[in-house]
Write a protein that holds these residues in place. Structure first.
Motif, PDB file in Angstrom:
ATOM      1  N   HIS A   4      40.869  63.397  47.206  1.00  0.00           N
ATOM      2  CA  HIS A   4      40.746  62.144  47.957  1.00  0.00           C
ATOM      3  C   HIS A   4      41.987  61.932  48.823  1.00  0.00           C
ATOM      4  O   HIS A   4      43.077  61.717  48.288  1.00  0.00           O
ATOM      5  CB  HIS A   4      40.559  60.968  46.983  1.00  0.00           C
ATOM      6  N   ASP A   5      41.801  62.021  50.124  1.00  0.00           N
ATOM      7  CA  ASP A   5      42.912  61.876  51.059  1.00  0.00           C
ATOM      8  C   ASP A   5      43.575  60.511  50.902  1.00  0.00           C
ATOM      9  O   ASP A   5      42.915  59.491  50.677  1.00  0.00           O
ATOM     10  CB  ASP A   5      42.419  62.035  52.508  1.00  0.00           C
ATOM     11  N   LYS A   6      44.894  60.532  51.056  1.00  0.00           N
ATOM     12  CA  LYS A   6      45.732  59.322  51.034  1.00  0.00           C
ATOM     13  C   LYS A   6      45.775  58.637  49.662  1.00  0.00           C
ATOM     14  O   LYS A   6      46.391  57.581  49.513  1.00  0.00           O
ATOM     15  CB  LYS A   6      45.277  58.320  52.094  1.00  0.00           C
ATOM     16  N   GLU A   7      45.119  59.198  48.659  1.00  0.00           N
ATOM     17  CA  GLU A   7      45.189  58.661  47.299  1.00  0.00           C
ATOM     18  C   GLU A   7      46.368  59.320  46.567  1.00  0.00           C
ATOM     19  O   GLU A   7      46.656  60.504  46.756  1.00  0.00           O
ATOM     20  CB  GLU A   7      43.897  58.941  46.531  1.00  0.00           C
ATOM     21  N   ARG A   8      47.040  58.531  45.756  1.00  0.00           N
ATOM     22  CA  ARG A   8      48.146  59.040  44.956  1.00  0.00           C
ATOM     23  C   ARG A   8      47.697  59.150  43.491  1.00  0.00           C
ATOM     24  O   ARG A   8      46.954  58.293  42.991  1.00  0.00           O
ATOM     25  CB  ARG A   8      49.363  58.123  45.052  1.00  0.00           C
ATOM     26  N   CYS A   9      48.190  60.197  42.830  1.00  0.00           N
ATOM     27  CA  CYS A   9      47.784  60.454  41.442  1.00  0.00           C
ATOM     28  C   CYS A   9      48.798  59.851  40.481  1.00  0.00           C
ATOM     29  O   CYS A   9      49.958  60.260  40.467  1.00  0.00           O
ATOM     30  CB  CYS A   9      47.660  61.957  41.192  1.00  0.00           C
ATOM     31  N   GLU A  10      48.338  58.878  39.705  1.00  0.00           N
ATOM     32  CA  GLU A  10      49.212  58.248  38.730  1.00  0.00           C
ATOM     33  C   GLU A  10      48.854  58.637  37.300  1.00  0.00           C
ATOM     34  O   GLU A  10      49.533  58.244  36.358  1.00  0.00           O
ATOM     35  CB  GLU A  10      49.154  56.723  38.872  1.00  0.00           C
ATOM     36  N   MET A  11      47.793  59.445  37.136  1.00  0.00           N
ATOM     37  CA  MET A  11      47.374  59.905  35.816  1.00  0.00           C
ATOM     38  C   MET A  11      47.302  61.438  35.808  1.00  0.00           C
ATOM     39  O   MET A  11      47.295  62.080  36.863  1.00  0.00           O
ATOM     40  CB  MET A  11      46.008  59.312  35.439  1.00  0.00           C
ATOM     41  N   TYR A  12      47.231  62.000  34.611  1.00  0.00           N
ATOM     42  CA  TYR A  12      47.183  63.456  34.468  1.00  0.00           C
ATOM     43  C   TYR A  12      46.136  63.800  33.412  1.00  0.00           C
ATOM     44  O   TYR A  12      46.141  63.255  32.305  1.00  0.00           O
ATOM     45  CB  TYR A  12      48.555  63.983  34.024  1.00  0.00           C
ATOM     46  N   CYS A  13      45.215  64.686  33.805  1.00  0.00           N
ATOM     47  CA  CYS A  13      44.170  65.128  32.867  1.00  0.00           C
ATOM     48  C   CYS A  13      44.678  66.361  32.137  1.00  0.00           C
ATOM     49  O   CYS A  13      44.865  67.421  32.753  1.00  0.00           O
ATOM     50  CB  CYS A  13      42.877  65.444  33.620  1.00  0.00           C
ATOM     51  N   LYS A  14      44.894  66.217  30.831  1.00  0.00           N
ATOM     52  CA  LYS A  14      45.430  67.345  30.053  1.00  0.00           C
ATOM     53  C   LYS A  14      44.407  68.460  29.898  1.00  0.00           C
ATOM     54  O   LYS A  14      44.764  69.632  29.855  1.00  0.00           O
ATOM     55  CB  LYS A  14      45.889  66.863  28.684  1.00  0.00           C
ATOM     56  N   GLN A  15      43.115  68.091  29.837  1.00  0.00           N
ATOM     57  CA  GLN A  15      42.097  69.118  29.644  1.00  0.00           C
ATOM     58  C   GLN A  15      41.947  69.976  30.901  1.00  0.00           C
ATOM     59  O   GLN A  15      41.821  71.197  30.813  1.00  0.00           O
ATOM     60  CB  GLN A  15      40.755  68.463  29.287  1.00  0.00           C
ATOM     61  N   CYS A  16      41.974  69.324  32.087  1.00  0.00           N
ATOM     62  CA  CYS A  16      41.852  70.070  33.351  1.00  0.00           C
ATOM     63  C   CYS A  16      43.203  70.549  33.861  1.00  0.00           C
ATOM     64  O   CYS A  16      43.267  71.378  34.785  1.00  0.00           O
ATOM     65  CB  CYS A  16      41.188  69.201  34.412  1.00  0.00           C
ATOM     66  N   ASP A  17      44.277  70.002  33.269  1.00  0.00           N
ATOM     67  CA  ASP A  17      45.641  70.393  33.642  1.00  0.00           C
ATOM     68  C   ASP A  17      45.914  70.132  35.120  1.00  0.00           C
ATOM     69  O   ASP A  17      46.482  70.966  35.826  1.00  0.00           O
ATOM     70  CB  ASP A  17      45.881  71.866  33.314  1.00  0.00           C
ATOM     71  N   ILE A  18      45.480  68.937  35.603  1.00  0.00           N
ATOM     72  CA  ILE A  18      45.723  68.565  37.006  1.00  0.00           C
ATOM     73  C   ILE A  18      46.027  67.073  37.093  1.00  0.00           C
ATOM     74  O   ILE A  18      45.580  66.281  36.259  1.00  0.00           O
ATOM     75  CB  ILE A  18      44.509  68.887  37.908  1.00  0.00           C
ATOM     76  N   VAL A  64      45.384  63.360  38.593  1.00  0.00           N
ATOM     77  CA  VAL A  64      44.158  62.698  39.058  1.00  0.00           C
ATOM     78  C   VAL A  64      44.509  61.305  39.568  1.00  0.00           C
ATOM     79  O   VAL A  64      45.438  60.654  39.094  1.00  0.00           O
ATOM     80  CB  VAL A  64      43.096  62.614  37.934  1.00  0.00           C
ATOM     81  N   CYS A  65      43.712  60.859  40.555  1.00  0.00           N
ATOM     82  CA  CYS A  65      43.905  59.517  41.112  1.00  0.00           C
ATOM     83  C   CYS A  65      42.841  58.576  40.545  1.00  0.00           C
ATOM     84  O   CYS A  65      41.940  58.998  39.794  1.00  0.00           O
ATOM     85  CB  CYS A  65      43.837  59.565  42.633  1.00  0.00           C
ATOM     86  N   LEU A  66      42.880  57.307  40.953  1.00  0.00           N
ATOM     87  CA  LEU A  66      41.916  56.330  40.454  1.00  0.00           C
ATOM     88  C   LEU A  66      40.503  56.673  40.891  1.00  0.00           C
ATOM     89  O   LEU A  66      39.534  56.471  40.148  1.00  0.00           O
ATOM     90  CB  LEU A  66      42.312  54.932  40.935  1.00  0.00           C
ATOM     91  N   SER A  67      40.367  57.223  42.093  1.00  0.00           N
ATOM     92  CA  SER A  67      39.030  57.608  42.577  1.00  0.00           C
ATOM     93  C   SER A  67      38.464  58.746  41.747  1.00  0.00           C
ATOM     94  O   SER A  67      37.252  58.800  41.481  1.00  0.00           O
ATOM     95  CB  SER A  67      39.098  58.013  44.057  1.00  0.00           C
ATOM     96  N   CYS A  68      39.340  59.668  41.339  1.00  0.00           N
ATOM     97  CA  CYS A  68      38.894  60.763  40.468  1.00  0.00           C
ATOM     98  C   CYS A  68      38.367  60.202  39.143  1.00  0.00           C
ATOM     99  O   CYS A  68      37.339  60.659  38.624  1.00  0.00           O
ATOM    100  CB  CYS A  68      40.036  61.731  40.197  1.00  0.00           C
ATOM    101  N   LEU A  69      39.088  59.227  38.594  1.00  0.00           N
ATOM    102  CA  LEU A  69      38.683  58.623  37.327  1.00  0.00           C
ATOM    103  C   LEU A  69      37.371  57.868  37.480  1.00  0.00           C
ATOM    104  O   LEU A  69      36.505  57.901  36.603  1.00  0.00           O
ATOM    105  CB  LEU A  69      39.778  57.694  36.814  1.00  0.00           C
ATOM    106  N   ALA A  70      37.208  57.190  38.627  1.00  0.00           N
ATOM    107  CA  ALA A  70      35.984  56.431  38.861  1.00  0.00           C
ATOM    108  C   ALA A  70      34.779  57.343  39.012  1.00  0.00           C
ATOM    109  O   ALA A  70      33.643  56.948  38.738  1.00  0.00           O
ATOM    110  CB  ALA A  70      36.147  55.558  40.110  1.00  0.00           C
ATOM    111  N   SER A  71      34.991  58.576  39.436  1.00  0.00           N
ATOM    112  CA  SER A  71      33.881  59.517  39.637  1.00  0.00           C
ATOM    113  C   SER A  71      33.329  60.052  38.322  1.00  0.00           C
ATOM    114  O   SER A  71      32.353  60.783  38.315  1.00  0.00           O
ATOM    115  CB  SER A  71      34.351  60.697  40.494  1.00  0.00           C
ATOM    116  N   LYS A  72      33.953  59.707  37.225  1.00  0.00           N
ATOM    117  CA  LYS A  72      33.542  60.124  35.878  1.00  0.00           C
ATOM    118  C   LYS A  72      33.616  61.638  35.660  1.00  0.00           C
ATOM    119  O   LYS A  72      33.063  62.168  34.710  1.00  0.00           O
ATOM    120  CB  LYS A  72      32.129  59.637  35.571  1.00  0.00           C
ATOM    121  N   GLN A  73      34.302  62.310  36.591  1.00  0.00           N
ATOM    122  CA  GLN A  73      34.473  63.763  36.448  1.00  0.00           C
ATOM    123  C   GLN A  73      35.304  64.101  35.210  1.00  0.00           C
ATOM    124  O   GLN A  73      35.154  65.163  34.618  1.00  0.00           O
ATOM    125  CB  GLN A  73      35.136  64.321  37.711  1.00  0.00           C
ATOM    126  N   HIS A  74      36.207  63.162  34.831  1.00  0.00           N
ATOM    127  CA  HIS A  74      37.114  63.402  33.712  1.00  0.00           C
ATOM    128  C   HIS A  74      36.765  62.520  32.513  1.00  0.00           C
ATOM    129  O   HIS A  74      37.626  62.216  31.683  1.00  0.00           O
ATOM    130  CB  HIS A  74      38.557  63.141  34.157  1.00  0.00           C
TER     131      HIS A  74
END
Length: 562
Positions: free
Chosen positions: A70-84, A86-96
């Motif tokens: 997600h362009d212009k989004e900043r990542c304030e969280m880290y997914c330990k399972q995916c080891d990457i 993640v931003c709020l939009s990533c979390l909202a997408s339920k991918q994690h």
């Protein structure tokens, strides 16, 4: 007039105007600014999220990584399972969804701790070690220069010795030539003298005959006696035989054998030739520990009944008087050695028996739970899960001098074994194969410890060996027991520990004894002391040995060093 950019070197100037004294700092762009240039900088690149703070507070604003999705989004969280990140939009997408998440600042703090430890290791241990190695190589080069010079001088001197012998031989041969020449000259000179005398006689005879021929005195003619017949017998011809010089054939191979030859040189590579400089906390501010000698007869100081119902297997020293123990059942017990009293009990989080235990340098209890695939730490009597494995199960565990955890683990098929070093919950190093890509350990590797020289030592009961690798994970040696063995039983190592002398001590189950070897794997002695089925081992700071007697459920304290 002085250039303000080069005068007053102790004053930091604005990066934009290069004249005014800096007052502000952009943490996003790492640019120093004066007050007047702040606005200019803010509009210079409006795509950036500028973070302008006072110069004294520079680098205080965390710069969150940008999201790769997600362009212009900043990542304030880290997914330990995916080891990457993640931003709020990533979390909202339920991918994690359902994944274990952490604040990225916490992950970055852990990463920074690892980097700081590694930087300290580089500064205090690795860099000084390489300095010593470079000095050692240079010293060896200097020594080689001298020794090769000495070798060349030796060859030159040997050549001069040979030259003197050759000169003597030439002189002797030439003297022989002169002697033979003079002898033949003397013979020929004598022959020449005799011929010259005969010539003189013949000349006189000719003169006499010519006088008679020219005379008409008959009496003289009658009186002449001719000796011509004596001159008709010519003298022997003396032919000198000239000597010949027959030079010996110079065969290079034979000449080399006679003169001498160089042996071959070599360069060998010893993978154990260097060892890392030791900088454990126990050695800070001091030199190497005093040398202690082994007692002729080790002696039992005290015995404590632990009260475990079926077996007593593991121990870890908290202090010189307090020791954690574990055996059959979910309870881990802390005992006072001097009083022989139970001080504290901790029950595992899962209710399973702890596989193995250790104590960190800060005094926290660590245990592995094989069935739960976890490594856990007990802080203030609360259990925290530090590591949770997937497809692997933890076994032996040890806390190193740097505060790392090293863990033995088996894969789910029980076909592979490896040792993994962790800093916190972050995997730092894996030790599994030797230099020929063959497994270092079997699936019956149980106990692990660290020696003072930072070697990692594992008791591998499946291979009936103690396997020792250096800090980099390179195999140093395997110890497979000593002959004759007590009770003539096979070497089946269990618990392990080390002491201030870098000895490695290993409990041997069937032989009812403890083997002591030095840091290079050389056998030193046995400790027997009437032991019965020894299992877990540990030592305190005074080099007292503690032994867990498996079936008797007893803890033995043994003194074995003077």
């Amino acid at each position: 007039m002085m250039d303000p950019r080069t005068s007053a070197q102790d004053v930091t100037r604005c990066d934009l105007c290069e004249t005014a004294v800096v007052q502000m700092h952009c943490d996003a762009c790492l640019v120093n600014l004066c007050t007047a240039c702040v606005g200019k900088h803010m509009i210079s690149d409006e795509s950036k999220d500028h973070k302008v703070v006072k110069f004294q507070a520079r680098k205080s604003t965390p710069l969150y990584p940008g999201c790769t999705i997600h362009d212009k989004e900043r990542c304030e969280m880290y997914c330990k399972q995916c080891d990457i990140p993640v931003c709020l939009s990533c979390l909202a997408s339920k991918q994690h969804l359902g994944h274990e998440l952490s604040k990225i600042l916490q992950v970055l703090d852990e990463k920074k701790d690892i980097i700081m430890k590694e930087r300290n290791e580089l500064n205090k241990t690795i860099y000084p070690t390489y300095q010593d190695i470079a000095s050692d190589v240079q010293n060896r080069m200097n020594q080689l220069e001298k020794e090769y010079g000495d070798l060349s001088t030796t060859i030159t001197k040997h050549g001069e010795d040979w030259q003197r012998e050759i000169d003597k031989l030439v002189k002797k041969l030439k003297a022989g030539v002169d002697e033979m020449k003079n002898r033949q000259f003397r013979i020929l000179q004598k022959n020449l003298d005799e011929i010259n005398n005969t010539l003189s006689d013949i000349k006189d005879e000719i003169d006499s005959m010519e006088t008679v021929i020219d005379s008409n005195d008959l009496s003289k003619l009658i009186s002449v006696s001719s000796y011509v017949h004596t001159y008709r017998y010519l003298p022997h011809k003396i032919i000198p035989s000239l000597p010949k010089f027959i030079p010996g054939k110079m065969h290079q191979e034979e000449l080399s054998k006679m003169f001498g030859a160089l042996s071959s040189s070599s360069l060998t590579s010893d993978k154990h030739g260097y060892s890392m400089k030791t900088s454990q906390k126990s050695l800070e501010g001091g030199s190497s520990p005093p040398v202690k000698q082994l007692l002729d007869e080790p002696e039992t100081v005290t015995t404590i009944n632990t009260g475990y119902s079926s077996y007593f297997a593991n121990m870890a020293c908290l202090s010189d008087d307090e020791i954690w123990t574990s055996g059959y059942g979910s309870i881990m017990k802390l005992y006072s050695i001097s009083q022989g009293l139970l001080l504290k009990s901790i029950t595992t989080k899962s209710g399973n028996s702890p596989s193995y235990i250790a104590v960190t340098k800060s005094g926290d209890l660590v245990y592995t739970d094989y069935n739960e695939r976890t490594v856990n730490i007990v802080k203030n009597e609360k259990i925290e899960e530090v590591i949770r494995l997937q497809n692997w199960k933890p076994n032996g565990v040890y806390s190193t001098s740097y505060g790392d955890l090293v863990v033995i683990m088996y894969n789910d098929g029980n076909k592979q074994t490896k040792v993994v070093r962790y800093s916190g919950s972050t995997e730092k190093q894996t030790i599994q194969f030797d230099e020929k890509d063959k497994p270092l350990y079997t699936v019956d590797s149980r106990y692990i410890t660290e020696n003072r020289n930072l070697d990692i030592c594992v008791s591998d009961n499946g291979a009936r060996a103690v396997v020792v690798v250096n800090q980099a994970g390179k195999l140093r040696f395997r110890y497979t027991g000593h002959t004759p063995s007590p009770r003539k039983k096979p070497f089946d190592p269990r618990g392990m520990t080390t002491d201030s002398q870098s000895h490695i001590l290993t409990a041997v189950y069937f032989s009812d004894c403890v083997h002591i070897i030095d840091q290079d794997g050389q056998f030193l002695r046995y400790i027997e002391c009437g032991l019965s089925v020894p299992w877990g081992l540990c030592t305190d700071t005074n080099d007292n040995l503690f032994v867990a007697q498996f079936l008797k459920k007893q803890l033995r304290k043994i003194k074995y060093l003077k």
